[in-house]
Design a protein around this motif. Structure first.
Motif, mmCIF file in Angstrom:
data_model
loop_
_atom_site.group_PDB
_atom_site.id
_atom_site.type_symbol
_atom_site.label_atom_id
_atom_site.label_comp_id
_atom_site.label_asym_id
_atom_site.label_seq_id
_atom_site.Cartn_x
_atom_site.Cartn_y
_atom_site.Cartn_z
ATOM 1 N N ASP A 143 56.291 -14.780 -37.064
ATOM 2 C CA ASP A 143 54.917 -14.400 -37.375
ATOM 3 C C ASP A 143 54.930 -13.550 -38.648
ATOM 4 O OD1 ASP A 143 55.771 -11.834 -36.590
ATOM 5 O OD2 ASP A 143 55.094 -12.166 -34.543
ATOM 6 N N ASP A 144 53.791 -12.991 -38.993
ATOM 7 C CA ASP A 144 53.672 -12.259 -40.250
ATOM 8 C C ASP A 144 53.986 -10.775 -40.118
ATOM 9 O OD1 ASP A 144 52.901 -14.555 -41.566
ATOM 10 O OD2 ASP A 144 50.767 -14.241 -41.164
ATOM 11 N N SER A 145 54.425 -10.317 -38.952
ATOM 12 C CA SER A 145 54.627 -8.884 -38.757
ATOM 13 C C SER A 145 55.712 -8.328 -39.671
ATOM 14 C CB SER A 145 54.974 -8.594 -37.294
ATOM 15 O OG SER A 145 56.134 -9.320 -36.903
ATOM 16 N N LEU A 146 56.834 -9.041 -39.787
ATOM 17 C CA LEU A 146 57.901 -8.574 -40.663
ATOM 18 C C LEU A 146 57.505 -8.707 -42.126
ATOM 19 C CD1 LEU A 146 60.754 -7.483 -40.970
ATOM 20 C CD2 LEU A 146 61.610 -9.835 -40.897
ATOM 21 N N ILE A 147 56.828 -9.799 -42.470
ATOM 22 C CA ILE A 147 56.366 -10.000 -43.841
ATOM 23 C C ILE A 147 55.401 -8.891 -44.240
ATOM 24 C CG2 ILE A 147 55.118 -11.541 -45.389
ATOM 25 C CD1 ILE A 147 57.832 -12.575 -44.644
ATOM 26 N N ASP A 148 54.530 -8.518 -43.328
ATOM 27 C CA ASP A 148 53.551 -7.466 -43.626
ATOM 28 C C ASP A 148 54.227 -6.134 -43.908
ATOM 29 O OD1 ASP A 148 51.480 -9.234 -43.347
ATOM 30 O OD2 ASP A 148 51.067 -8.724 -41.261
ATOM 31 N N LYS A 149 55.380 -5.893 -43.286
ATOM 32 C CA LYS A 149 56.101 -4.654 -43.525
ATOM 33 C C LYS A 149 56.826 -4.680 -44.868
ATOM 34 C CE LYS A 149 56.884 -3.725 -38.604
ATOM 35 N NZ LYS A 149 57.900 -3.570 -37.530
ATOM 36 N N ILE A 150 57.235 -5.875 -45.297
ATOM 37 C CA ILE A 150 57.982 -6.001 -46.546
ATOM 38 C C ILE A 150 57.043 -6.018 -47.751
ATOM 39 C CG2 ILE A 150 59.522 -7.497 -47.881
ATOM 40 C CD1 ILE A 150 60.666 -8.490 -45.235
ATOM 41 N N ILE A 151 55.942 -6.763 -47.628
ATOM 42 C CA ILE A 151 55.011 -6.930 -48.749
ATOM 43 C C ILE A 151 54.016 -5.777 -48.760
ATOM 44 C CG2 ILE A 151 53.217 -8.405 -49.738
ATOM 45 C CD1 ILE A 151 54.652 -10.788 -48.538
ATOM 46 N N MET A 152 53.959 -5.051 -49.851
ATOM 47 C CA MET A 152 53.076 -3.901 -49.968
ATOM 48 C C MET A 152 51.693 -4.283 -50.480
ATOM 49 S SD MET A 152 54.931 -1.558 -48.767
ATOM 50 C CE MET A 152 53.823 -0.188 -49.114
ATOM 51 N N HIS A 153 51.649 -5.203 -51.429
ATOM 52 C CA HIS A 153 50.376 -5.594 -52.032
ATOM 53 C C HIS A 153 50.266 -7.112 -52.055
ATOM 54 C CE1 HIS A 153 51.032 -1.511 -53.637
ATOM 55 N NE2 HIS A 153 49.714 -1.414 -53.576
ATOM 56 N N ILE A 154 49.036 -7.612 -51.954
ATOM 57 C CA ILE A 154 48.783 -9.045 -51.984
ATOM 58 C C ILE A 154 47.639 -9.343 -52.947
ATOM 59 C CG2 ILE A 154 49.598 -9.478 -49.636
ATOM 60 C CD1 ILE A 154 46.666 -9.458 -48.733
ATOM 61 N N ARG A 155 47.556 -10.599 -53.349
ATOM 62 C CA ARG A 155 46.484 -11.036 -54.237
ATOM 63 C C ARG A 155 45.204 -11.272 -53.432
ATOM 64 N NH1 ARG A 155 46.308 -10.688 -59.609
ATOM 65 N NH2 ARG A 155 48.484 -11.336 -59.642
ATOM 66 N N PHE A 156 44.084 -10.847 -54.000
ATOM 67 C CA PHE A 156 42.781 -11.022 -53.358
ATOM 68 C C PHE A 156 41.913 -11.885 -54.276
ATOM 69 C CE2 PHE A 156 38.346 -9.506 -52.772
ATOM 70 C CZ PHE A 156 38.174 -9.840 -51.432
ATOM 71 N N ASN A 157 41.559 -13.095 -53.812
ATOM 72 C CA ASN A 157 40.781 -14.038 -54.614
ATOM 73 C C ASN A 157 39.566 -14.518 -53.825
ATOM 74 O OD1 ASN A 157 42.712 -14.070 -56.730
ATOM 75 N ND2 ASN A 157 43.951 -15.538 -55.587
ATOM 76 N N ILE A 204 45.156 -5.956 -53.493
ATOM 77 C CA ILE A 204 44.845 -4.995 -52.438
ATOM 78 C C ILE A 204 46.110 -4.640 -51.666
ATOM 79 C CG2 ILE A 204 42.477 -5.804 -52.160
ATOM 80 C CD1 ILE A 204 43.376 -7.329 -49.659
ATOM 81 N N ASN A 205 46.095 -3.509 -51.017
ATOM 82 C CA ASN A 205 47.183 -3.120 -50.131
ATOM 83 C C ASN A 205 47.216 -4.077 -48.942
ATOM 84 O OD1 ASN A 205 48.489 -1.549 -47.797
ATOM 85 N ND2 ASN A 205 48.897 -0.219 -49.546
ATOM 86 N N ASN A 206 48.391 -4.420 -48.502
ATOM 87 C CA ASN A 206 48.527 -5.393 -47.420
ATOM 88 C C ASN A 206 47.919 -4.906 -46.110
ATOM 89 O OD1 ASN A 206 49.332 -7.921 -46.484
ATOM 90 N ND2 ASN A 206 51.281 -7.160 -45.731
ATOM 91 N N ASN A 207 47.716 -3.604 -45.981
ATOM 92 C CA ASN A 207 47.129 -3.062 -44.757
ATOM 93 C C ASN A 207 45.605 -3.169 -44.733
ATOM 94 O OD1 ASN A 207 49.655 -2.255 -43.742
ATOM 95 N ND2 ASN A 207 49.597 -0.364 -44.947
ATOM 96 N N ILE A 208 45.003 -3.512 -45.859
ATOM 97 C CA ILE A 208 43.551 -3.621 -45.934
ATOM 98 C C ILE A 208 43.102 -4.991 -45.418
ATOM 99 C CG2 ILE A 208 41.565 -3.660 -47.496
ATOM 100 C CD1 ILE A 208 43.024 -1.728 -49.301
#
Length: 233
Positions: A143-157, A204-208
């Motif tokens: 699932d994305d739980s580990l990815i979410d911990k590794i990736i700090m920021h993502i693209r928002f389009n 954006i921050n991955n937590n948003i």
């Protein structure tokens, strides 16, 4: 009966596949930041499979080629397996409403074929070790739980359709910045006297939660439509 390839000869090949997988993970990390369908896990499995196929092509038939009475290319059937399994994998990929699913499943089928070929050619240690490695990768990135911990920021389009008023672009930019969207970029796609359509790109921050940002934009009556877009880099 042909001799099996010694384990000490297979160890460097095992390292090659693991290094290729790590390189694939690095490329997949960048794609995951861009919110692309093929992310970390898919890139790992593809790099894993490609490296293993190459090793089998180079070394998997060495014992057979040493026989004096071999006058044909023993890798011809293996080559057909690679292309044939690719068609099966392609059948698992689905596209619905611009959303792609099944990429990792397709890559996993390809990797399974590579492992089967390795064991079939006598590379037991390599095939079994890489099965355990791939199983671990699949479980870690299930699932994305580990990815979410590794990736700090993502693209928002997103793509926005709104009433064409002189203040609309400034209003949206201010709202996005208030929602902690960084590096906001706006590109107008269509405009006339009544309406305007534009593409918004930011980080954006991955937590948003992206849905919260969209809902904050929906409070403006001049905004008529908001949709996700694949126009990101």
């Amino acid at each position: 009966m042909a001799n099996l390839t010694p384990i000490n000869s297979q160890l460097p090949w095992l390292v090659r596949v693991i290094v290729a997988s790590l390189c694939g993970a690095l490329i997949g990390y960048e794609r995951a930041i861009q919110r692309k369908s093929a992310g970390v896990r898919t890139h790992i499995v593809v790099a894993f499979s490609s490296a293993l196929f190459m090793i089998i092509s180079k070394y998997g038939f060495y014992d057979l080629l040493r026989l004096n009475d071999v006058a044909v290319d023993p890798s011809r059937i293996a080559a057909q397996i690679v292309s044939g399994i690719s068609f099966i994998g392609a059948g698992t990929i689905l596209i619905k409403k611009q959303q792609v699913s099944g990429l990792t499943t397709a890559a996993g089928i390809w990797a399974t074929a590579a492992i089967g070929m390795a064991i079939g050619s006598g590379l037991y240690f390599l095939g079994i070790s890489l099965t355990a490695f791939l199983f671990l990768i699949q479980m870690l990135f299930h699932d994305d739980s580990l990815i979410d911990k590794i990736i700090m920021h993502i693209r928002f389009n997103i793509q926005i359709e709104a009433v064409n008023k002189h203040h609309i672009l400034k209003t949206i930019e201010d709202e996005l910045k208030a929602s902690h969207v960084q590096n906001v970029s706006v590109k107008i796609l269509y405009v006339n006297d009544e309406r305007i359509i534009f593409f918004v790109d930011g980080i954006i921050n991955n937590n948003i939660d992206e849905n919260d940002i969209i809902m904050s934009l929906r409070k403006y009556p001049d905004i008529k439509r908001i949709s996700y877009t694949s126009m990101g880099k």
